[in-house]
Motif scaffolding. Structure first.
Motif: not given
Length: 302
Positions: A153-154, A157, A162, A165, A167-168, A171-172, A244-245
């Motif tokens: 997933i990383y 993205a 993304m 983000n 919005w990612l 979705i997750l 992811l952020t």
């Protein structure tokens, strides 16, 4: 005459005496078991409540008092931990992180409901071949450890630009909560009488109207219970948010970890941040507690 007149009087005087008779052995045993179970329930409730109460008390202590071992119960109370959390000492403001968590949790929960309601309707109120296999497939997606899918997933993205983000995360969180939402709502919708659906179809109502005006109001408690559980899961998720952020899409649980630094653990500040971050979930649970209990008990009694 005397014997006849005395008969009702004797019966009346003997009735209170019968009522004052001691309880039989089985009745006394049942009362004692009920009292013991009630006491046990209170003890278990206090056992679950003590960590939360201790966290609130620690958040109102200074760092020196919070770090004492054993902890000091009679220490003076202060709001310094909360002031630090809200950036009064020149630190980072928590509001962007709180807004990001609220956005990701609310938006993902709404998407889950929009997708799960038709799927649960098809699996419960409309005959589907091998519907138990479909439900098992939905649930099997939760068996994969989250960390196993973190690297793919990383990379995905990163390739689609993304990272960091919000919005990612939406979705997750939607994909993570959708299987359990379909599973729960299928059991709730299975209790809806089919005659209501057939009556709406005879009146010419389309599927969209049936779901919005017939199914949703009847299954309201179940939908509320599903929404609250999905909201809690999304609000508390930290692994994906941590990886992811960065700055723009940082969520509240990730912001909480910023109080754990190389200088040590600021226990009072961490507890204050934990109390504030827990408040939205507690407020949502308190507001929907009747719907939650009613929804989770649907289908328990036939």
């Amino acid at each position: 005459m005397t014997a006849t007149a005395d008969a009702p009087t004797a019966a009346a005087t003997s009735l209170p005496a019968a009522r004052r008779r001691p309880l039989a052995g089985p009745q006394r045993g049942a009362r004692r078991r009920g009292a013991a179970l009630g006491l046990l329930a209170w003890l278990v409730g206090l056992l679950f409540f003590l960590p939360a109460a201790w966290m609130v008390l620690t958040s109102l202590h200074s760092e020196q008092d919070a770090a004492t071992n054993p902890p000091s119960l009679g220490a003076s109370l202060t709001w310094d931990g909360y002031r630090t959390f809200f950036g009064a000492d020149g630190g980072a403001s928590p509001w962007p992180s709180l807004v990001n968590s609220l956005t990701a949790s609310v938006c993902s929960t709404l998407l889950v409901l929009v997708l799960a309601l038709p799927a649960a309707y098809a699996l419960s109120l409309r005959p589907v071949r091998k519907w138990t296999d479909v439900l098992f497939f939905f649930l099997s997606t939760k068996m994969l450890p989250v960390v196993a899918g973190l690297l793919p997933i990383y990379l995905f993205a990163k390739n689609v630009d993304m990272l960091d983000n919000i919005w990612l995360l939406v979705i997750l969180y939607t994909s993570m909560n959708l299987p359990i939402a379909v599973w729960m709502m299928q059991s709730f919708l299975a209790d809806i009488p089919v005659a209501i659906i057939e009556a709406a179809q005879i009146d010419g109502a389309p599927l969209r109207t049936i779901l919005a005006r017939v199914v949703a109001p009847v299954a309201g408690p179940g939908i509320a219970a599903t929404s609250l559980i999905c909201f809690i899961f999304s609000w508390n998720e930290m692994l994906f948010a941590r990886v992811l952020t960065g700055v723009r899409a940082q969520t509240a649980p990730v912001f909480l970890t910023s109080f754990i630094t190389s200088q040590g653990l600021f226990l009072a500040k961490v507890c204050a941040a934990s109390v504030v971050i827990s408040l939205p979930v507690l407020a949502a649970g308190f507001a929907a507690q009747d719907k939650l209990v009613q929804g989770l008990s649907l289908g328990a009694v036939k």
